[in-house]
Enzyme design. Structure first.
Site, PDB file in Angstrom:
ATOM      1  N   HIS A   1      19.865  59.170  33.263  1.00 43.14           N
ATOM      2  CA  HIS A   1      19.488  57.771  33.402  1.00 43.14           C
ATOM      3  C   HIS A   1      18.683  57.325  32.181  1.00 43.14           C
ATOM      4  CE1 HIS A   1      19.992  57.492  38.075  1.00 43.14           C
ATOM      5  NE2 HIS A   1      21.065  57.959  37.452  1.00 43.14           N
TER       6      HIS A   1
ATOM      7  N   GLU B   1      15.719  56.189  31.673  1.00 41.90           N
ATOM      8  CA  GLU B   1      14.356  56.677  31.517  1.00 41.90           C
ATOM      9  C   GLU B   1      14.334  58.118  31.012  1.00 41.90           C
ATOM     10  OE1 GLU B   1      14.380  54.055  35.301  1.00 41.90           O
ATOM     11  OE2 GLU B   1      15.778  55.257  34.100  1.00 41.90           O
TER      12      GLU B   1
ATOM     13  N   CYS C   1      14.584  54.702  39.721  1.00 38.13           N
ATOM     14  CA  CYS C   1      15.089  55.159  41.013  1.00 38.13           C
ATOM     15  C   CYS C   1      14.171  56.214  41.618  1.00 38.13           C
ATOM     16  CB  CYS C   1      16.506  55.707  40.872  1.00 38.13           C
ATOM     17  SG  CYS C   1      16.628  57.220  39.881  1.00 38.13           S
TER      18      CYS C   1
ATOM     19  N   ALA D   1      54.819  30.649  39.495  1.00 40.22           N
ATOM     20  CA  ALA D   1      56.192  30.933  39.077  1.00 40.22           C
ATOM     21  C   ALA D   1      57.012  29.658  39.232  1.00 40.22           C
ATOM     22  CB  ALA D   1      56.801  32.056  39.919  1.00 40.22           C
ATOM     23  N   ALA D   2      58.168  29.625  38.560  1.00 41.62           N
ATOM     24  CA  ALA D   2      59.084  28.498  38.691  1.00 41.62           C
ATOM     25  C   ALA D   2      59.870  28.622  39.997  1.00 41.62           C
ATOM     26  CB  ALA D   2      60.031  28.453  37.500  1.00 41.62           C
TER      27      ALA D   2
ATOM     28  N   PRO E   1      49.643  35.378  46.737  1.00 38.86           N
ATOM     29  CA  PRO E   1      49.070  34.140  47.272  1.00 38.86           C
ATOM     30  C   PRO E   1      48.508  34.265  48.682  1.00 38.86           C
ATOM     31  CG  PRO E   1      51.131  33.708  46.127  1.00 38.86           C
ATOM     32  CD  PRO E   1      51.002  35.192  46.208  1.00 38.86           C
TER      33      PRO E   1
END
Length: 358
Positions: free
Chosen positions: A58, A60, A86, A172-173, A280
């Site tokens: 960590h 420290e 911690c 999308a188309a 969706p």
């Protein structure tokens, strides 16, 4: 603290652990908050460190090791840390104990630790006779740790929902063609986001329709160093020849359509940041459940007029009932635009530093 934040940003955005930086200073300013020696000279840096990812020291402990390598004695020093040290033993030992045992006299931190399993370091330090000051640069640290702190505090991942649509909201188309609605810069940005999250999720419907790889790739097409876990939601099987079974992150199949089951499976794999890319119906389910923390909406300057929408039926019948998010930023990516919206409120202003002595 600004330097500690700078160090923290060097750590990986992905992974179960927070990005933390630490600076060890010789002594402190007369008012007890580090920033200069009594004669106005800059405080002397004894050591610096930041967390490089799960399983590594960590911040420290890294700073203490750096000070030792420089030949500095840290007894009586001040530790400036972006997050409360911690107080638990996980892959590594508790930082609060390491600082106290090293003889650090004063700890200054920006944020209290929101993780119930690791919190309490300030109390441990005070019990060991170490002075503790909290709330320094809290707003800045809060923004840096926004994703991790949200996930750690509630026990489920921070969820980012991604959409890539035409100006009229189509993915999308009418004939089903969808590659590519957005341009190369927007797609490169989306891959950069994948390289920072812990997992990316799609439905089995998306797998069968698009055969995505769900990898994080560099602009040259090569795989990024970090590959997210690949989560598939739905009861249908993933085909044996699917690209999801190729190079990339591990594949996990959640055979359910329930939002809670996805979040539980992700949390079980230590996912802090989950990116959802479709489809969706599941996007609608996530929004309806209030499970979306952030929305990345890539908008292309094209109008389709017909075709599937990015989000399915939410059951909203009046504007007042529609979920509303807050615009965090808008970014131009070539001819496309990225709108980032969040449901969480703006970070509160930094609180005045608080102190507690033993």
């Amino acid at each position: 603290m600004d330097r500690a934040l700078e160090l923290a940003r060097r750590g990986p955005a992905h992974g179960p652990n927070p990005r933390v930086g630490c600076v060890l200073l010789a002594g402190a300013a007369p008012d007890g908050v580090p920033g200069g020696a009594p004669d106005g000279a800059p405080a002397r840096v004894l050591g610096e460190g930041y967390h490089r990812g799960a399983g590594t020291p960590h911040a420290e402990v890294a700073a203490l090791a750096d000070a030792a390598a420089r030949g500095h004695d840290v007894r009586g020093a001040t530790a400036v840390v972006t997050l409360e040290p911690c107080a638990h033993t996980g892959r590594t030992g508790p930082c609060a104990h390491a600082l106290a045992e090293a003889g650090v006299a004063h700890v200054v931190h920006a944020l209290d630790d929101p993780n119930p399993a690791a919190a309490g370091g300030a109390a441990v330090l005070r019990a060991r006779g170490v002075r503790v000051t909290g709330g320094v640069r809290a707003a800045e640290a809060g923004e840096l740790l926004r994703v991790w702190a949200t996930a750690a505090g509630r026990g489920t991942p921070y969820v980012t929902l991604k959409t890539a649509t035409s100006l009229d909201g189509r993915v999308a188309a009418a004939d089903g063609t969808s590659r590519w609605i957005t341009g190369p810069q927007a797609r490169a940005h989306a891959h950069a986001v994948r390289a920072e999250v812990d997992a990316v999720a799609v439905t089995t419907g998306t797998v069968l329709a698009d055969d995505p790889a769900l990898t994080a790739r560099r602009p040259d097409g090569s795989l990024a160093e970090h590959q997210p876990l690949r989560l598939v939601v739905g009861r249908r099987d993933v085909p044996g020849g699917a690209r999801l079974r190729g190079p990339g992150g591990p594949l996990v199949h959640v055979r359910s359509h329930a939002v809670a089951d996805l979040l539980a499976a992700a949390a079980a794999h230590e996912v802090r940041h989950l990116l959802v890319e479709g489809g969706p119906a599941f996007a609608a389910a996530l929004l309806a459940a209030g499970a979306v923390d952030e929305l990345h909406a890539y908008l292309a300057p094209v109008v389709l007029g017909a075709g599937p929408a990015a989000v399915g039926d939410l059951g909203v019948t009046t504007l007042a009932a529609a979920p509303r998010l807050r615009t965090a930023r808008v970014e131009r990516l070539g001819d496309d635009v990225l709108l980032v919206a969040r449901r969480d409120p703006a970070p509160p202003p930094a609180a005045a530093p608080t102190e507690g002595d033993s």
